[in-house]
Design a protein around this motif. Structure first.
Motif, PDB file in Angstrom:
ATOM      1  N   PHE A  24       0.817  -1.346  -0.122  1.00  0.00           N
ATOM      2  CA  PHE A  24       0.150   0.104   0.006  1.00  0.00           C
ATOM      3  C   PHE A  24       0.622   1.382   0.014  1.00  0.00           C
ATOM      4  CE2 PHE A  24      -2.520  -3.301   2.016  1.00  0.00           C
ATOM      5  CZ  PHE A  24      -3.579  -3.434   0.970  1.00  0.00           C
ATOM      6  N   THR A  25       1.909   1.093  -0.778  1.00  0.00           N
ATOM      7  CA  THR A  25       2.909   2.487  -0.868  1.00  0.00           C
ATOM      8  C   THR A  25       2.531   3.122  -2.350  1.00  0.00           C
ATOM      9  OG1 THR A  25       4.502   1.641   0.365  1.00  0.00           O
ATOM     10  CG2 THR A  25       5.241   3.283  -0.986  1.00  0.00           C
ATOM     11  N   PHE A  26       2.434   2.448  -3.363  1.00  0.00           N
ATOM     12  CA  PHE A  26       2.336   2.829  -4.659  1.00  0.00           C
ATOM     13  C   PHE A  26       0.996   2.297  -5.280  1.00  0.00           C
ATOM     14  CE2 PHE A  26       6.919   2.204  -4.223  1.00  0.00           C
ATOM     15  CZ  PHE A  26       7.184   3.460  -4.424  1.00  0.00           C
ATOM     16  N   ALA A  27       0.439   3.281  -6.265  1.00  0.00           N
ATOM     17  CA  ALA A  27      -0.393   2.900  -7.398  1.00  0.00           C
ATOM     18  C   ALA A  27       0.430   2.774  -8.776  1.00  0.00           C
ATOM     19  CB  ALA A  27      -1.397   3.880  -7.385  1.00  0.00           C
ATOM     20  N   GLU A  28       0.163   1.648  -9.619  1.00  0.00           N
ATOM     21  CA  GLU A  28       1.063   1.491 -10.852  1.00  0.00           C
ATOM     22  C   GLU A  28      -0.148   1.433 -11.727  1.00  0.00           C
ATOM     23  OE1 GLU A  28       4.693  -1.103 -12.776  1.00  0.00           O
ATOM     24  OE2 GLU A  28       3.793  -1.555 -10.879  1.00  0.00           O
ATOM     25  N   THR A  29       0.269   1.954 -12.961  1.00  0.00           N
ATOM     26  CA  THR A  29      -0.766   1.731 -14.040  1.00  0.00           C
ATOM     27  C   THR A  29      -0.695   0.165 -14.394  1.00  0.00           C
ATOM     28  OG1 THR A  29       1.145   2.239 -15.654  1.00  0.00           O
ATOM     29  CG2 THR A  29      -0.194   4.073 -15.034  1.00  0.00           C
ATOM     30  N   LYS A  30      -1.694  -0.157 -14.963  1.00  0.00           N
ATOM     31  CA  LYS A  30      -2.056  -1.532 -15.450  1.00  0.00           C
ATOM     32  C   LYS A  30      -1.371  -1.557 -16.777  1.00  0.00           C
ATOM     33  CE  LYS A  30      -6.016  -2.671 -12.956  1.00  0.00           C
ATOM     34  NZ  LYS A  30      -7.419  -3.067 -12.862  1.00  0.00           N
ATOM     35  N   LEU A  31      -1.174  -0.696 -17.515  1.00  0.00           N
ATOM     36  CA  LEU A  31      -0.099  -0.603 -18.790  1.00  0.00           C
ATOM     37  C   LEU A  31       1.322  -0.698 -18.374  1.00  0.00           C
ATOM     38  CD1 LEU A  31      -0.129  -0.109 -21.846  1.00  0.00           C
ATOM     39  CD2 LEU A  31       0.112   2.541 -21.156  1.00  0.00           C
ATOM     40  N   LEU A  61      -0.024  11.980 -18.146  1.00  0.00           N
ATOM     41  CA  LEU A  61       0.677  10.750 -18.171  1.00  0.00           C
ATOM     42  C   LEU A  61      -0.194   9.682 -18.700  1.00  0.00           C
ATOM     43  CD1 LEU A  61       2.839  10.819 -14.877  1.00  0.00           C
ATOM     44  CD2 LEU A  61       3.476  11.069 -17.491  1.00  0.00           C
ATOM     45  N   ARG A  62      -1.666   9.697 -18.085  1.00  0.00           N
ATOM     46  CA  ARG A  62      -2.462   8.732 -18.525  1.00  0.00           C
ATOM     47  C   ARG A  62      -2.925   8.922 -19.936  1.00  0.00           C
ATOM     48  NH1 ARG A  62      -6.906  10.294 -15.896  1.00  0.00           N
ATOM     49  NH2 ARG A  62      -8.278   8.527 -16.929  1.00  0.00           N
ATOM     50  N   ALA A  63      -3.172  10.190 -20.336  1.00  0.00           N
ATOM     51  CA  ALA A  63      -3.199  10.666 -21.980  1.00  0.00           C
ATOM     52  C   ALA A  63      -1.897  10.233 -22.795  1.00  0.00           C
ATOM     53  CB  ALA A  63      -3.470  12.093 -22.082  1.00  0.00           C
ATOM     54  N   LEU A  64      -1.147  10.084 -22.315  1.00  0.00           N
ATOM     55  CA  LEU A  64       0.375   9.533 -22.965  1.00  0.00           C
ATOM     56  C   LEU A  64       0.373   8.207 -23.003  1.00  0.00           C
ATOM     57  CD1 LEU A  64       2.855  11.787 -21.644  1.00  0.00           C
ATOM     58  CD2 LEU A  64       2.012  12.139 -23.988  1.00  0.00           C
ATOM     59  N   HIS A  65      -0.489   7.220 -22.259  1.00  0.00           N
ATOM     60  CA  HIS A  65      -0.514   6.003 -22.180  1.00  0.00           C
ATOM     61  C   HIS A  65       0.852   5.415 -21.787  1.00  0.00           C
ATOM     62  CE1 HIS A  65      -4.677   6.027 -23.778  1.00  0.00           C
ATOM     63  NE2 HIS A  65      -4.031   6.548 -24.750  1.00  0.00           N
ATOM     64  N   THR A  66       1.348   6.232 -20.912  1.00  0.00           N
ATOM     65  CA  THR A  66       2.676   5.531 -20.294  1.00  0.00           C
ATOM     66  C   THR A  66       2.541   5.046 -19.022  1.00  0.00           C
ATOM     67  OG1 THR A  66       5.022   6.574 -19.979  1.00  0.00           O
ATOM     68  CG2 THR A  66       3.100   7.774 -19.492  1.00  0.00           C
ATOM     69  N   HIS A  67       3.579   3.896 -18.901  1.00  0.00           N
ATOM     70  CA  HIS A  67       3.742   3.135 -17.581  1.00  0.00           C
ATOM     71  C   HIS A  67       4.322   4.120 -16.562  1.00  0.00           C
ATOM     72  CE1 HIS A  67       5.843  -0.587 -15.810  1.00  0.00           C
ATOM     73  NE2 HIS A  67       4.838   0.110 -15.045  1.00  0.00           N
ATOM     74  N   HIS A  68       3.451   4.327 -15.514  1.00  0.00           N
ATOM     75  CA  HIS A  68       3.976   5.201 -14.513  1.00  0.00           C
ATOM     76  C   HIS A  68       3.383   4.503 -13.116  1.00  0.00           C
ATOM     77  CE1 HIS A  68       0.074   6.905 -15.310  1.00  0.00           C
ATOM     78  NE2 HIS A  68       0.213   7.441 -14.157  1.00  0.00           N
ATOM     79  N   VAL A  91       8.144   6.941 -13.975  1.00  0.00           N
ATOM     80  CA  VAL A  91       7.881   6.741 -15.346  1.00  0.00           C
ATOM     81  C   VAL A  91       8.844   5.980 -15.946  1.00  0.00           C
ATOM     82  CG1 VAL A  91       7.074   7.685 -17.664  1.00  0.00           C
ATOM     83  CG2 VAL A  91       6.614   9.167 -15.460  1.00  0.00           C
ATOM     84  N   TYR A  92       8.395   4.746 -16.559  1.00  0.00           N
ATOM     85  CA  TYR A  92       9.206   4.010 -17.143  1.00  0.00           C
ATOM     86  C   TYR A  92       9.318   4.288 -18.857  1.00  0.00           C
ATOM     87  CZ  TYR A  92       8.552   1.663 -12.731  1.00  0.00           C
ATOM     88  OH  TYR A  92       8.719   1.231 -11.547  1.00  0.00           O
ATOM     89  N   ALA A  93      10.185   5.370 -19.177  1.00  0.00           N
ATOM     90  CA  ALA A  93       9.908   6.067 -20.125  1.00  0.00           C
ATOM     91  C   ALA A  93      10.546   5.185 -21.515  1.00  0.00           C
ATOM     92  CB  ALA A  93      10.686   7.321 -20.108  1.00  0.00           C
ATOM     93  N   GLY A  94      11.456   4.231 -21.213  1.00  0.00           N
ATOM     94  CA  GLY A  94      12.097   3.462 -22.280  1.00  0.00           C
ATOM     95  C   GLY A  94      13.254   4.274 -23.073  1.00  0.00           C
ATOM     96  N   PRO A  95      13.493   3.983 -24.352  1.00  0.00           N
ATOM     97  CA  PRO A  95      14.838   4.707 -25.080  1.00  0.00           C
ATOM     98  C   PRO A  95      14.444   6.078 -25.170  1.00  0.00           C
ATOM     99  CG  PRO A  95      13.967   2.844 -26.461  1.00  0.00           C
ATOM    100  CD  PRO A  95      12.821   2.879 -25.204  1.00  0.00           C
ATOM    101  N   GLU A  96      15.651   6.842 -25.454  1.00  0.00           N
ATOM    102  CA  GLU A  96      15.937   8.149 -25.460  1.00  0.00           C
ATOM    103  C   GLU A  96      14.775   8.935 -26.114  1.00  0.00           C
ATOM    104  OE1 GLU A  96      19.361  11.874 -26.119  1.00  0.00           O
ATOM    105  OE2 GLU A  96      19.592   9.668 -26.608  1.00  0.00           O
TER     106      GLU A  96
END
Length: 155
Positions: A24-31, A61-68, A91-96
Motif C-alpha cells: 500500500f505504498t504505490f499505485a501503478e498503471t496496469k499498462l 501521463l494517462r493521456a500519453l498511455h505511459t507506464h508509471h 515513469v518507465y519511459a524507455g529509449p531516449e
C-alpha cells in the motif's frame, strides 16, 4: 453477501486503471512498458504539495498511455524521508526518443505548477549507485530527474 471492491484515493484518477502494491505504498498503471532497457524518470515534489502536483500531472501521463507509478497520498510524507525520497512519480519511459517525448509533454505542465507555487522535493538518488549519486536533471521545471537502466523492470 459480496463485498464491494475497495477503492483508494488516487488523486482523482480512475482507480480501475491502477494496481495497488501489496504494501500500500504505490499505485501503478496496469499498462506496463514493453522496453527492457531505457530511461526511468522521477518527478519530485515537496512534501505537502504532492496532491496538487498529482492532480495536475497524472491526467497527462494517462493521456500519453505511459507506464508509471505514484506514491499513495497517505504514504508520501514518510516515503519522502527515506532513501527513495524525491521519487514521487516514476515513469518507465524507455529509449531516449520516447523518453524525451514524455519529458516534452509533462515539463510544461510542471512549469505551470511551479508558477502556481508547487516546489520540487528532494533530489532523487540513483538506486544503481546504492543511493550515493544524484539522478540527472532534465527539463526546465526542476522537477524531473532521469537515469538510464539496463533493466527497467528491476531498476
Amino acid at each position: 453477501m459480496a463485498r464491494e471492491p475497495q477503492t483508494y484515493d488516487l488523486y482523482g484518477q480512475p482507480d480501475d486503471e491502477y494496481d495497488i502494491y501489496r504494501d500500500f505504498t504505490f499505485a501503478e498503471t496496469k499498462l506496463k512498458t514493453e522496453h527492457i532497457s531505457g530511461f526511468k524518470l522521477h518527478v519530485t515534489v515537496a512534501t505537502g504539495q504532492h496532491d496538487q502536483l498529482a492532480r495536475g500531472i497524472l491526467p497527462t501521463l494517462r493521456a500519453l498511455h505511459t507506464h508509471h507509478k505514484v506514491v499513495l497520498p497517505f504514504r508520501y510524507a514518510t516515503f519522502n524521508t527515506g532513501v527513495q525520497a524525491g521519487k514521487f512519480i516514476t515513469v518507465y519511459a524507455g529509449p531516449e526518443e520516447p523518453a524525451q517525448d514524455i519529458v516534452d509533454a509533462i515539463d510544461p505542465v510542471l512549469v505551470a505548477l511551479r508558477n502556481q507555487g508547487i516546489n520540487p522535493g528532494p533530489v532523487p538518488m540513483a538506486r544503481p549507485s546504492n543511493h550515493t549519486e544524484m539522478e540527472l536533471p532534465i527539463g526546465r521545471s526542476g522537477m524531473i530527474r532521469w537515469l538510464w537502466l539496463q533493466d527497467l523492470k528491476r531498476g
